[in-house]
Design a protein around this motif. Structure first.
Motif, PDB file in Angstrom:
ATOM      1  N   PRO A 190      25.939  65.994  61.114  1.00 54.85           N
ATOM      2  CA  PRO A 190      26.480  66.038  59.717  1.00 54.85           C
ATOM      3  C   PRO A 190      27.822  66.916  59.644  1.00 54.85           C
ATOM      4  O   PRO A 190      27.734  68.090  60.048  1.00 54.85           O
ATOM      5  N   GLN A 191      28.803  66.649  58.867  1.00 49.88           N
ATOM      6  CA  GLN A 191      30.046  67.340  58.692  1.00 49.88           C
ATOM      7  C   GLN A 191      29.877  68.831  58.382  1.00 49.88           C
ATOM      8  O   GLN A 191      30.349  69.749  58.927  1.00 49.88           O
ATOM      9  N   ILE A 192      28.887  68.945  57.383  1.00 52.05           N
ATOM     10  CA  ILE A 192      28.594  70.268  57.070  1.00 52.05           C
ATOM     11  C   ILE A 192      28.008  71.164  58.047  1.00 52.05           C
ATOM     12  O   ILE A 192      28.132  72.611  58.212  1.00 52.05           O
ATOM     13  N   PRO A 195      30.206  73.545  61.888  1.00 53.74           N
ATOM     14  CA  PRO A 195      30.434  74.963  62.303  1.00 53.74           C
ATOM     15  C   PRO A 195      29.386  75.667  63.067  1.00 53.74           C
ATOM     16  O   PRO A 195      29.352  76.253  63.952  1.00 53.74           O
ATOM     17  N   ASP A 196      28.087  75.097  62.506  1.00 53.48           N
ATOM     18  CA  ASP A 196      26.942  75.750  63.286  1.00 53.48           C
ATOM     19  C   ASP A 196      26.523  75.032  64.513  1.00 53.48           C
ATOM     20  O   ASP A 196      26.231  75.589  65.227  1.00 53.48           O
ATOM     21  N   PHE A 197      27.212  73.971  64.637  1.00 49.68           N
ATOM     22  CA  PHE A 197      26.828  73.190  65.923  1.00 49.68           C
ATOM     23  C   PHE A 197      27.860  73.957  66.955  1.00 49.68           C
ATOM     24  O   PHE A 197      27.521  74.051  68.229  1.00 49.68           O
ATOM     25  N   ASN A 234      17.068  70.908  65.729  1.00 50.39           N
ATOM     26  CA  ASN A 234      17.248  71.022  64.118  1.00 50.39           C
ATOM     27  C   ASN A 234      16.413  69.868  63.488  1.00 50.39           C
ATOM     28  O   ASN A 234      16.592  69.580  62.380  1.00 50.39           O
ATOM     29  N   GLN A 235      15.711  68.985  64.480  1.00 48.34           N
ATOM     30  CA  GLN A 235      14.936  68.072  63.811  1.00 48.34           C
ATOM     31  C   GLN A 235      15.668  67.087  63.018  1.00 48.34           C
ATOM     32  O   GLN A 235      15.370  66.602  61.785  1.00 48.34           O
TER      33      GLN A 235
END
Length: 237
Positions: A190-192, A195-197, A234-235
């Motif tokens: 997901p685009q949001i 950054p976390d990825f 992250n399921q």
């Protein structure tokens, strides 16, 4: 109950910049400023994810007390990633200076340094670099800055900040090589959460070495593998 959640990300009393705060419920995001402060429109029950280089990820659910708080202070816990011996290519550097000086056999490249041009080694310093230099130097017969800053722990903190800034810039540079649409469509991130990825990838010991080689195809293969791991962790499947 809705409102603006205001707070500050901290480590040992010092604000942390470039921390991503993701609202997983509303699919919104913000980032902390140079002093660690942030603000985000939320409501009670929203699930938020804190994601930053060199810090452990955290999730929490917004409560009424959080929204009522003038400034929510959030202490982040450093993430320590112990690396095994790393070989840097193409020169097969091991990190052992004495060993590398013996094995390294390369011609000196033609550069401003090799040509002895004026200001050849000068470079524009980042804010963190300037602050660290200021903290470790000083005038007078007995410079006080290095002594006082060492006692207070400011020098150690600035060194950590400089390392985080460099890691952040490297991760952002890798992300910029590929359009967001590839992360969303090919990796199904997901685009949001991009950054976390990217932070999830950065803590892998292979990331920095691949990033330095600038081989976009091998880096993409790496990102595809990490994408599967990230979705499972992250399921998201």
């Amino acid at each position: 109950m809705t409102g603006k959640l205001k707070g500050r990300f901290m480590e040992a009393g010092v604000g942390i910049t470039n921390v991503h705060l993701l609202n997983l419920t509303k699919e919104r995001a913000t980032i902390s400023n140079a002093e660690g402060y942030f603000a985000m429109d939320t409501q009670v029950g929203d699930t938020l994810l804190i994601s930053a280089i060199r810090y452990k990820r955290r999730t929490f659910v917004v409560s009424e007390n959080m929204l009522a708080s003038t400034t929510l202070m959030i202490e982040l816990e450093p993430f320590v990633n112990e690396l095994e011996e790393v070989v840097l290519r193409p020169y097969n550097l091991s990190g052992n200076l004495n060993k590398d000086l013996v094995n390294l056999d390369v011609d000196e490249p033609v550069s401003a340094v090799s040509l002895n041009l004026p200001n050849a080694t000068a470079k524009k310093r980042t804010q963190a670099e300037r602050q660290l230099i200021e903290a470790t130097t000083g005038g007078g017969l007995v410079p006080l800055n290095p002594i006082l800053n060492a006692i207070s722990g400011r020098t150690k903190m600035l060194k950590k900040r400089l390392a985080r800034d460099k890691a952040y810039l490297l991760t952002q540079e890798v992300r910029a090589r590929y359009p967001d649409s590839l992360f969303v469509k090919d990796l199904r991130i997901p685009q949001i959460r991009i950054p976390d990825f990217m932070y999830f990838c950065e803590v892998d010991s292979a990331f920095a070495e691949l990033a330095g080689r600038r081989d976009d195809l091998k880096m993409w293969d790496f990102l595809k593998v990490k994408g599967l791991e990230y979705r499972k962790t992250n399921q998201l499947d």
